[in-house]
Design a protein around this motif. Sequence first.
Motif, PDB file in Angstrom:
ATOM      1  N   ILE A 443       4.839  16.187   9.543  1.00 37.91           N
ATOM      2  CA  ILE A 443       5.301  14.859   9.960  1.00 37.91           C
ATOM      3  C   ILE A 443       4.150  14.024  10.511  1.00 37.91           C
ATOM      4  CG2 ILE A 443       6.764  13.649  11.626  1.00 37.91           C
ATOM      5  CD1 ILE A 443       8.842  15.819  11.280  1.00 37.91           C
ATOM      6  N   ASN A 444       3.273  14.639  11.295  1.00 37.11           N
ATOM      7  CA  ASN A 444       2.131  13.897  11.854  1.00 37.11           C
ATOM      8  C   ASN A 444       1.135  13.494  10.772  1.00 37.11           C
ATOM      9  OD1 ASN A 444       3.078  13.983  14.497  1.00 37.11           O
ATOM     10  ND2 ASN A 444       2.082  15.940  14.922  1.00 37.11           N
ATOM     11  N   ILE A 445       0.926  14.365   9.787  1.00 38.68           N
ATOM     12  CA  ILE A 445       0.030  14.003   8.676  1.00 38.68           C
ATOM     13  C   ILE A 445       0.614  12.837   7.880  1.00 38.68           C
ATOM     14  CG2 ILE A 445      -0.942  14.824   6.491  1.00 38.68           C
ATOM     15  CD1 ILE A 445      -1.112  17.616   7.770  1.00 38.68           C
ATOM     16  N   LEU A 446       1.900  12.924   7.575  1.00 37.34           N
ATOM     17  CA  LEU A 446       2.545  11.829   6.855  1.00 37.34           C
ATOM     18  C   LEU A 446       2.469  10.521   7.645  1.00 37.34           C
ATOM     19  CD1 LEU A 446       5.733  13.654   5.508  1.00 37.34           C
ATOM     20  CD2 LEU A 446       3.881  12.718   4.121  1.00 37.34           C
ATOM     21  N   LYS A 447       2.656  10.600   8.939  1.00 34.22           N
ATOM     22  CA  LYS A 447       2.593   9.404   9.774  1.00 34.22           C
ATOM     23  C   LYS A 447       1.210   8.763   9.714  1.00 34.22           C
ATOM     24  CE  LYS A 447       3.005   7.845  14.567  1.00 34.22           C
ATOM     25  NZ  LYS A 447       3.247   8.259  15.970  1.00 34.22           N
ATOM     26  N   SER A 448       0.160   9.570   9.825  1.00 36.00           N
ATOM     27  CA  SER A 448      -1.205   9.034   9.823  1.00 36.00           C
ATOM     28  C   SER A 448      -1.543   8.395   8.482  1.00 36.00           C
ATOM     29  CB  SER A 448      -2.201  10.153  10.146  1.00 36.00           C
ATOM     30  OG  SER A 448      -1.957  10.698  11.421  1.00 36.00           O
ATOM     31  N   TYR A 449      -1.244   9.080   7.391  1.00 38.03           N
ATOM     32  CA  TYR A 449      -1.612   8.558   6.071  1.00 38.03           C
ATOM     33  C   TYR A 449      -0.759   7.346   5.691  1.00 38.03           C
ATOM     34  CZ  TYR A 449      -4.847  12.339   4.954  1.00 38.03           C
ATOM     35  OH  TYR A 449      -5.934  13.185   4.941  1.00 38.03           O
ATOM     36  N   SER A 450       0.518   7.333   6.078  1.00 37.61           N
ATOM     37  CA  SER A 450       1.353   6.170   5.760  1.00 37.61           C
ATOM     38  C   SER A 450       0.997   4.978   6.642  1.00 37.61           C
ATOM     39  CB  SER A 450       2.827   6.528   5.925  1.00 37.61           C
ATOM     40  OG  SER A 450       3.128   6.864   7.268  1.00 37.61           O
ATOM     41  N   LEU A 451       0.666   5.239   7.904  1.00 34.69           N
ATOM     42  CA  LEU A 451       0.309   4.149   8.801  1.00 34.69           C
ATOM     43  C   LEU A 451      -0.962   3.444   8.346  1.00 34.69           C
ATOM     44  CD1 LEU A 451       0.827   2.617  11.465  1.00 34.69           C
ATOM     45  CD2 LEU A 451      -0.495   4.378  12.642  1.00 34.69           C
ATOM     46  N   LEU A 452      -1.944   4.233   7.879  1.00 35.60           N
ATOM     47  CA  LEU A 452      -3.218   3.664   7.444  1.00 35.60           C
ATOM     48  C   LEU A 452      -3.225   3.326   5.958  1.00 35.60           C
ATOM     49  CD1 LEU A 452      -5.569   6.051   9.449  1.00 35.60           C
ATOM     50  CD2 LEU A 452      -4.998   3.683   9.988  1.00 35.60           C
ATOM     51  N   ASN A 453      -2.111   3.565   5.281  1.00 33.44           N
ATOM     52  CA  ASN A 453      -1.992   3.213   3.861  1.00 33.44           C
ATOM     53  C   ASN A 453      -3.119   3.850   3.041  1.00 33.44           C
ATOM     54  OD1 ASN A 453      -1.166   1.920   1.469  1.00 33.44           O
ATOM     55  ND2 ASN A 453      -2.420   0.118   1.910  1.00 33.44           N
ATOM     56  N   HIS A 454      -3.202   5.180   3.151  1.00 34.46           N
ATOM     57  CA  HIS A 454      -4.288   5.867   2.446  1.00 34.46           C
ATOM     58  C   HIS A 454      -3.748   7.090   1.711  1.00 34.46           C
ATOM     59  CE1 HIS A 454      -8.433   7.190   1.673  1.00 34.46           C
ATOM     60  NE2 HIS A 454      -7.965   8.414   1.861  1.00 34.46           N
ATOM     61  N   LEU A 455      -4.192   7.243   0.481  1.00 34.62           N
ATOM     62  CA  LEU A 455      -3.960   8.446  -0.309  1.00 34.62           C
ATOM     63  C   LEU A 455      -5.265   8.833  -0.986  1.00 34.62           C
ATOM     64  CD1 LEU A 455      -0.494   7.712  -2.001  1.00 34.62           C
ATOM     65  CD2 LEU A 455      -0.986   9.457  -0.267  1.00 34.62           C
ATOM     66  N   PRO A 456      -5.520  10.127  -1.117  1.00 37.80           N
ATOM     67  CA  PRO A 456      -6.785  10.540  -1.755  1.00 37.80           C
ATOM     68  C   PRO A 456      -6.857  10.056  -3.200  1.00 37.80           C
ATOM     69  CG  PRO A 456      -5.297  12.410  -1.479  1.00 37.80           C
ATOM     70  CD  PRO A 456      -4.693  11.278  -0.721  1.00 37.80           C
ATOM     71  N   LYS A 457      -8.030   9.673  -3.612  1.00 39.86           N
ATOM     72  CA  LYS A 457      -8.197   9.092  -4.946  1.00 39.86           C
ATOM     73  C   LYS A 457      -7.918  10.096  -6.061  1.00 39.86           C
ATOM     74  CE  LYS A 457     -11.643   5.651  -3.538  1.00 39.86           C
ATOM     75  NZ  LYS A 457     -13.030   5.166  -3.723  1.00 39.86           N
ATOM     76  N   ASN A 458      -8.453  11.294  -5.915  1.00 39.11           N
ATOM     77  CA  ASN A 458      -8.419  12.254  -7.019  1.00 39.11           C
ATOM     78  C   ASN A 458      -7.255  13.236  -6.942  1.00 39.11           C
ATOM     79  OD1 ASN A 458     -10.854  11.100  -7.946  1.00 39.11           O
ATOM     80  ND2 ASN A 458     -12.059  12.491  -6.627  1.00 39.11           N
ATOM     81  N   GLN A 459      -6.652  13.384  -5.778  1.00 40.45           N
ATOM     82  CA  GLN A 459      -5.599  14.396  -5.614  1.00 40.45           C
ATOM     83  C   GLN A 459      -4.335  13.803  -5.007  1.00 40.45           C
ATOM     84  OE1 GLN A 459      -7.392  17.567  -3.312  1.00 40.45           O
ATOM     85  NE2 GLN A 459      -8.162  18.561  -5.154  1.00 40.45           N
ATOM     86  N   LYS A 460      -4.009  12.594  -5.363  1.00 39.90           N
ATOM     87  CA  LYS A 460      -2.836  11.927  -4.792  1.00 39.90           C
ATOM     88  C   LYS A 460      -1.564  12.717  -5.077  1.00 39.90           C
ATOM     89  CE  LYS A 460      -0.087   7.719  -5.284  1.00 39.90           C
ATOM     90  NZ  LYS A 460       0.010   6.385  -5.919  1.00 39.90           N
ATOM     91  N   LYS A 461      -1.342  13.068  -6.321  1.00 35.90           N
ATOM     92  CA  LYS A 461      -0.105  13.764  -6.699  1.00 35.90           C
ATOM     93  C   LYS A 461      -0.036  15.146  -6.069  1.00 35.90           C
ATOM     94  CE  LYS A 461       2.565  15.172 -10.765  1.00 35.90           C
ATOM     95  NZ  LYS A 461       2.608  15.223 -12.239  1.00 35.90           N
ATOM     96  N   GLN A 462      -1.134  15.903  -6.120  1.00 33.71           N
ATOM     97  CA  GLN A 462      -1.140  17.253  -5.539  1.00 33.71           C
ATOM     98  C   GLN A 462      -0.929  17.210  -4.025  1.00 33.71           C
ATOM     99  OE1 GLN A 462      -3.258  15.889  -7.596  1.00 33.71           O
ATOM    100  NE2 GLN A 462      -4.177  17.362  -9.049  1.00 33.71           N
ATOM    101  N   PHE A 463      -1.525  16.234  -3.373  1.00 30.13           N
ATOM    102  CA  PHE A 463      -1.397  16.110  -1.917  1.00 30.13           C
ATOM    103  C   PHE A 463       0.050  15.842  -1.519  1.00 30.13           C
ATOM    104  CE2 PHE A 463      -1.618  13.088   1.761  1.00 30.13           C
ATOM    105  CZ  PHE A 463      -1.974  14.015   2.727  1.00 30.13           C
ATOM    106  N   LEU A 464       0.684  14.894  -2.175  1.00 28.14           N
ATOM    107  CA  LEU A 464       2.069  14.565  -1.843  1.00 28.14           C
ATOM    108  C   LEU A 464       3.015  15.708  -2.194  1.00 28.14           C
ATOM    109  CD1 LEU A 464       2.227  10.828  -2.982  1.00 28.14           C
ATOM    110  CD2 LEU A 464       2.174  11.711  -0.638  1.00 28.14           C
TER     111      LEU A 464
END
Length: 694
Positions: A443-464
């Motif tokens: 939950i904290n990881i999701l909060k940080s990445y959604s708040l800053l509007n950031h997803l990794p360039k090369n591993q977006k699908k795998q990360f989510l």
Amino acid sequence: MNICTSGNQLLRNFRLCLNNSHLQSSSFWGLKNCKAPINPSTFKNVHQNLGSTSYLFNRCATRLGATARFYSLDKEQGQDLKSTSGEQTSSTTDNPVLNETQSTPPLSYKQQQKEAGRYLDPLAQDAEPYSERESQREQFYDHLKNCNSPYDVLDLAGNYTLTWRRVSNSLTKIWETTKKMSDDQKRYERKLMFEHPVFEQLCQQAMKDAGRMRRDDLAYSLLALVKLGVSQRSRVVQTLLRVIQEHINDFDEKALSVLANCLSDMDSDKNADALKAGLRLLVETRIPKIKNVVALQTMMRCIGKDAPVSLKRKLEAKALSMLSQFSLPNSQYMFTTLAAMDFNSSTLLDACSSKIIENIHGIPFWRLIYVLQSSKDLQYRNAALFSAIAEYVMSTLDMWSNKQIVLFLGLFGDLGLRHAGLMDAFAEKVTETSESLTLRDVINILKSYSLLNHLPKNQKKQFLESLSSVFESYLPKILPTELLRGVYYFCVLGCFPQSSLDKLLQEDILKELLLPDQRTHGANERILHYINLCLELDCSASTTVATITSAKPSHSPSLTVNPIVLGALKRSLGDEVCQQGVLLQNDYFIDFQITLDKDRKFVLQSQSEENSQTEYLQRVAVLCAPVSAFCLGTTHPKGKLSMKMRHLTALGYSIVLVPAQEFEKLQEDEQVQFLKTRIFAEPEPALAAINQET
């Protein structure tokens, strides 16, 4: 010279010597004015008792600086006395206090205590040896260190005499044992503590001995009682407050710091408020005398958040005058000190930040966390400092645990820092070791990445997918509020885990989230509204969105527009060519709406023409965003603004994002050029529009 005729008279004089703090040369006035002679046998009896009073002599001489000397009638008689008294006389006359011709320096406190161990009271026949008392004292404190609960401490205290030092240490130990307990365990232990008979004895003894306690013992005793939940209106707390008021001028920096920490947790009442006012006056009078940075920071913490601004300014000026003395720890603690004062001194913080940046590799984890947390509390933003910390964490990523990095990212999110390198590196680490994450971590990881509007360039699908898999593994035991937050963060990132959505759509879950008597009812309603919008405008799945909620958030967005941007639009396009303050049905607010032809060559002014030929028109939404809507030091939109832009794009709008703070710094001709360039430019893809920068 003659000596007193009575041994009892002599002993009374010595005891008066101990109790009279002003006695100097007149300590033995009765000895010098005694006229009656004494025969050798009487002197012998008195002389044999002098050994038992040698400690009293030494004690008196040490405390008052007086010299006690005894004179015989003549030399020959003194020699006769030596021969008749034998070894006892010989050992006694060797005492420097009794010897006329010898003089030694005063005994140290430790030597006095050792000497006192032999003879505690010259009139007591069965006095307890000092060594035994010392061993009991050491035994008590050894046992006290091993106590693990308040009940253990109280049982131990009940087996010993309650001196003021033992009372203070026992109360402090009771508080320390409860620090790391859970809330339920604290309540249970406190219930047992209040029911224990020895606790009442401790409080009674604390009231009785408050006037004799050392200053730091007073402060720690009051702090322990307040932290343990003893009523502020209780007699013991009020007694300690009154005694501290009487002796506050004698408190050193450490005791003042403890006292300030205690007062910050106390409610307003007559004695507490008077003590707070006295504490601030004392700090203000001591400012010119402060020569040490640590002492200054202690004083700054003491005044608290409610101190007048004038006093805070004086302390700030004193700190700025001592900047050359600041060490690295001083610079770190200045952040927490100013946070304790609730005073943002940019000049002081900038200077401390420079020293921290220079020595970033020598600062441990928790010090960095305190610096970031204090910056958040003070609303202090220093992109150079935060970036330096993020670079350090990224370069040493392998030495940090997942929980430590999550804590860093959470604070970076609150501060608005989007460090792409660190977030990409951690996303890769999470993808590889996702099985070690807990629900709170996800939950904290999701909060940080959604708040800053950031997803990794090369591993977006795998990360989510990794985060979604871990999150869904906790669905059988997840709380409704945690489920709501997790799904919302996924939706902001443009991800829609079907199992989590199905769980959230259950009727009993929605009813629990929307209970009107819940404290979080309003917040839950707004989050559900945004999830509903995401499912309507983003999600292509066949999810029934109507079952979530048909209610809109209870709050209304601000309908005011930026006058500077409005003036620039009129200069660029002319009057009455744009609509101001458009509120859509889905509750999104558009500052300015402009209608262009399909080729974006000219502006349409006729509303009838717009309504009759919508397929040949292009609608432009001009959004004025404050600096808080962007990541620190950039024009990269944060999560909520990014979601709004994405949804407006789905509704057919072309987005023109105007950073209000940066726009206001431009000249008028530059403002006109800025707007024309973006309004009449070719429409950008949705993703590019979301991440555009000026």
